[in-house]
Design a protein around this motif. Sequence first.
Motif, PDB file in Angstrom:
ATOM      1  N   PHE A 177     -19.110  26.009  71.931  1.00 40.89           N
ATOM      2  CA  PHE A 177     -19.626  24.915  72.759  1.00 40.89           C
ATOM      3  C   PHE A 177     -20.463  23.947  71.916  1.00 40.89           C
TER       4      PHE A 177
ATOM      5  N   LYS B 215     -19.937  33.789  70.900  1.00 39.78           N
ATOM      6  CA  LYS B 215     -18.806  33.028  70.373  1.00 39.78           C
ATOM      7  C   LYS B 215     -18.535  31.795  71.237  1.00 39.78           C
ATOM      8  N   GLU B 216     -18.682  31.970  72.564  1.00 33.50           N
ATOM      9  CA  GLU B 216     -18.484  30.833  73.463  1.00 33.50           C
ATOM     10  C   GLU B 216     -19.578  29.780  73.251  1.00 33.50           C
TER      11      GLU B 216
ATOM     12  N   GLY C 154     -20.144  36.336  74.407  1.00 27.41           N
ATOM     13  CA  GLY C 154     -20.928  35.214  74.909  1.00 27.41           C
ATOM     14  C   GLY C 154     -21.409  34.296  73.802  1.00 27.41           C
TER      15      GLY C 154
ATOM     16  N   GLU D 263     -26.156  35.705  82.765  1.00 22.42           N
ATOM     17  CA  GLU D 263     -25.410  34.569  82.233  1.00 22.42           C
ATOM     18  C   GLU D 263     -25.988  33.273  82.797  1.00 22.42           C
TER      19      GLU D 263
END
Length: 432
Positions: free
Chosen positions: A101, A96-97, A94, A53
């Motif tokens: 953003f 989707k985030e 991840g 990440e």
Amino acid sequence: MLRSKLLKGPEEKCAVLLTAHARCHDGRQLILVRETVFPTASDYSSSSVQHAEMRPEFVARVAKQARSQKLSLVFVHSHPGRHAPAFSSIDDGGEKELFAFLARREHEGPHAAIVLSEGGMSARLLGQSEHIRVVSVGDRRTVEFDPYDGSRYDAALFDRQVRAFGAEGQSILKRLRVAIVGLGGTGSIALQQLTHLGIRDFILIDPDHVELTNLNRVVGANESDVDIDKIEVATRYLKRFDPDAAVQGVVGNIVHGSVAHRLVDADVIFCCTDSHGSRSVIQQVAYQYLIPCLDVGSTIATRDGQVTGIFGRVQLLGPDHSCLWCSELLSSEEVRRDMMNDFERQADPYVQGANEPAPSVVSLNGTVVSLAVTMFLGLVTSVPTDARHLIYNARTSSLRSVRAAPKEDCFICSRKGVYARGDAQQLFARAD
């Protein structure tokens, strides 16, 4: 480069690609990679065998850089193992985030994601289930991932070719869309050879009709075709082999922006024109949209009625290869003249009438085109031909492989120029 960086060591790793985009006439959208950003160790919030990440600060910094250049983003990460990778449920969350953003910052796409492993790669639009094709272009054009590959070919018809470069190579040829600009002495032979190889999807561009003086070198033309568009003669030749073959015929001059933009739909371009202006526009499309182009030329030099030299040249134009400007094969004055309309040409004091027709012989054209088509096979299949710039001298019966270095600040083939800018860059072409 991504494989060498991201598949080193057991931990998952990431990269971000900054990309331009383009819209094809057939509705497809191209995502063109301009730059790759690799996070440092401190840019990861976590990194393990099962998960990686990037820190929000790193993502925000790269996103800001991309937005300032009006570029979109492709997020890449690795998976361990030698099996073909697939996006996991963790990847889904991840993405989707990341999508949310970018949406909050009104950062327009298209954005995408790639996962790769020792067993291959997979790609999709960011945060969506729609998979997309990945193609790498350089010394070779390789389809890295194609979720739509269902191509079939006539095994009996192409048996002898399959014995040469395999069933996979023949399938690749079946899937390609090839553009030929110029259907005269070299372009008509290129169409003939590519048709025999199994290409069944063409974009053909030429502004002219058949003249009596063309009949000694234009394949498929006869006296009854005089005053008929060369595109029509070429299409007829192809359709005799396969009535279902796809042909986009454009009767127009490639120096016009709208005509040149039709090349964006192609996978590979054959440049078979004889003017500096047309070559200048075609090569810009090749670098701006990352479409490999094979530039074909032949010359018979004469003096006082005697032949003094017979030459041919085949040059690959595309990523990591020098353009015609860097190779010093274009004249800015000739390009300027070719870009003029009839009124401008008549008013220009430096244009002294029409140019004399250049000598042309079908055997030399055929030799040079055969070199180009063989280079094409080495570009798209496993045929082991590595030369990407050839010079042929008929008088000495010699063939040389050369390679010119691209100039770092070239306005065409360098990252400082039009390279991979897609639709964000206007073509240096004649206004329509």
